[in-house]
Write a protein that holds these residues in place. Structure first.
Motif, short mmCIF file in Angstrom:
data_model
loop_
_atom_site.label_atom_id
_atom_site.label_comp_id
_atom_site.label_asym_id
_atom_site.label_seq_id
_atom_site.Cartn_x
_atom_site.Cartn_y
_atom_site.Cartn_z
N ASP A 1 -89.65 15.91 63.13
CA ASP A 1 -89.19 14.60 63.58
C ASP A 1 -89.08 14.61 65.11
O ASP A 1 -88.66 15.61 65.69
CB ASP A 1 -87.82 14.26 62.96
CG ASP A 1 -87.87 12.99 62.13
OD1 ASP A 1 -88.83 12.84 61.34
OD2 ASP A 1 -86.98 12.15 62.28
N PHE A 2 -89.47 13.50 65.74
CA PHE A 2 -89.46 13.37 67.20
C PHE A 2 -89.10 11.91 67.50
O PHE A 2 -89.95 11.03 67.50
CB PHE A 2 -90.84 13.72 67.75
CG PHE A 2 -90.95 13.87 69.25
CD1 PHE A 2 -89.86 13.78 70.09
CD2 PHE A 2 -92.18 14.13 69.82
CE1 PHE A 2 -89.99 13.92 71.47
CE2 PHE A 2 -92.34 14.29 71.19
CZ PHE A 2 -91.24 14.18 72.02
N GLN A 3 -87.82 11.65 67.70
CA GLN A 3 -87.30 10.29 67.88
C GLN A 3 -86.84 10.13 69.33
O GLN A 3 -86.08 10.96 69.82
CB GLN A 3 -86.13 10.04 66.93
CG GLN A 3 -86.49 10.29 65.48
CD GLN A 3 -85.27 10.33 64.57
OE1 GLN A 3 -84.15 10.10 64.99
NE2 GLN A 3 -85.51 10.63 63.30
N ILE A 4 -87.28 9.04 69.97
CA ILE A 4 -86.95 8.81 71.38
C ILE A 4 -86.27 7.45 71.49
O ILE A 4 -86.82 6.43 71.06
CB ILE A 4 -88.22 8.83 72.25
CG1 ILE A 4 -88.96 10.16 72.06
CG2 ILE A 4 -87.86 8.61 73.72
CD1 ILE A 4 -90.38 10.14 72.58
N ASN A 5 -85.09 7.43 72.08
CA ASN A 5 -84.35 6.19 72.33
C ASN A 5 -84.25 5.97 73.83
O ASN A 5 -83.86 6.87 74.56
CB ASN A 5 -82.96 6.25 71.70
CG ASN A 5 -83.05 6.34 70.19
OD1 ASN A 5 -83.63 5.49 69.55
ND2 ASN A 5 -82.49 7.40 69.64
N TYR A 6 -84.59 4.76 74.27
CA TYR A 6 -84.61 4.48 75.70
C TYR A 6 -84.18 3.05 75.99
O TYR A 6 -84.12 2.21 75.10
CB TYR A 6 -85.99 4.75 76.29
CG TYR A 6 -87.10 3.87 75.73
CD1 TYR A 6 -87.44 2.68 76.35
CD2 TYR A 6 -87.78 4.24 74.57
CE1 TYR A 6 -88.44 1.88 75.84
CE2 TYR A 6 -88.79 3.44 74.06
CZ TYR A 6 -89.11 2.26 74.70
OH TYR A 6 -90.10 1.46 74.18
N THR A 7 -83.90 2.80 77.27
CA THR A 7 -83.54 1.46 77.74
C THR A 7 -84.55 1.06 78.80
O THR A 7 -84.72 1.78 79.79
CB THR A 7 -82.11 1.47 78.34
OG1 THR A 7 -81.21 1.98 77.36
CG2 THR A 7 -81.69 0.07 78.75
N ALA A 8 -85.21 -0.07 78.60
CA ALA A 8 -86.18 -0.55 79.57
C ALA A 8 -85.47 -1.09 80.81
O ALA A 8 -84.35 -1.57 80.72
CB ALA A 8 -87.05 -1.64 78.95
N SER A 9 -86.12 -1.00 81.95
CA SER A 9 -85.55 -1.51 83.20
C SER A 9 -85.51 -3.03 83.16
O SER A 9 -86.22 -3.67 82.40
CB SER A 9 -86.38 -1.04 84.39
OG SER A 9 -87.65 -1.68 84.36
N ALA A 10 -84.71 -3.63 84.02
CA ALA A 10 -84.59 -5.09 84.10
C ALA A 10 -85.94 -5.72 84.44
O ALA A 10 -86.30 -6.76 83.89
CB ALA A 10 -83.52 -5.47 85.11
N SER A 11 -86.71 -5.11 85.35
CA SER A 11 -88.00 -5.68 85.73
C SER A 11 -88.99 -5.62 84.58
O SER A 11 -89.78 -6.53 84.38
CB SER A 11 -88.56 -4.98 86.97
OG SER A 11 -88.76 -3.61 86.71
#
Length: 160
Positions: A132-142
């Motif tokens: 398993d390879f799960q990636i959680n991220y937050t995109a930039s405002a732009s």
């Protein structure tokens, strides 16, 4: 927060293990050819995700291939490097993988920005196996603004 749903690029593929081409590496199942990925025997093997733009990577969940499936197990994940890059050329190691157990996805806090995330095996000849390879991220405002503009443009065309 957004979960990575794309496909992974890999250095090589062992057997018919195809989890990197489907949702298999994000299904919480760490056994079965369509749910896992492994590299061929080598000295520099990797699996990599392209997140599309530089984002804030919150955490990464990694699980080994279960030892009950073809004799794999945590030893084919422990000791590998978790790395981040903005340009797919210069890599920063954020964790050395360790302490994995069968049937468990271990979460690594990252809190760094980057476009690419990879697991790298750099040793003297072995296999790399990932269940398993799960990636959680937050995109930039732009990035969010550009995405919203594109969606609004598409929706305007559809409604005409």
């Amino acid at each position: 927060m957004t979960a990575f749903t794309g496909t992974f690029s890999v250095s090589s593929t062992y057997g018919g293990y195809s989890g990197h081409t489907s949702g298999g590496l994000r299904d919480g199942v760490c056994f079965g050819a369509s749910s896992v990925w492994a590299a061929n025997y080598g000295t520099l093997e990797w699996i990599k995700a392209d997140l599309g733009s530089i984002v804030t990577i919150n955490d990464v969940g990694i699980g080994p291939i279960n030892s009950s499936f073809d004799g794999w197990g945590p030893s084919y994940t422990d000791g590998m490097l978790l790395q981040i890059s903005d340009d797919d050329s210069t890599w920063t190691t954020v964790h050395t993988l360790s302490g994995h157990a069968n049937n468990t996805v271990k979460t690594y806090t990252v809190s760094a920005s980057g476009r690419y995330v990879r697991i790298l095996y750099y040793g003297g000849g072995n296999y790399l196996g990932v269940g398993d390879f799960q990636i959680n991220y937050t995109a930039s405002a732009s990035f969010k603004a550009a995405w919203a503009k594109n969606i609004n443009t598409v929706m305007g065309v559809i409604s005409r």
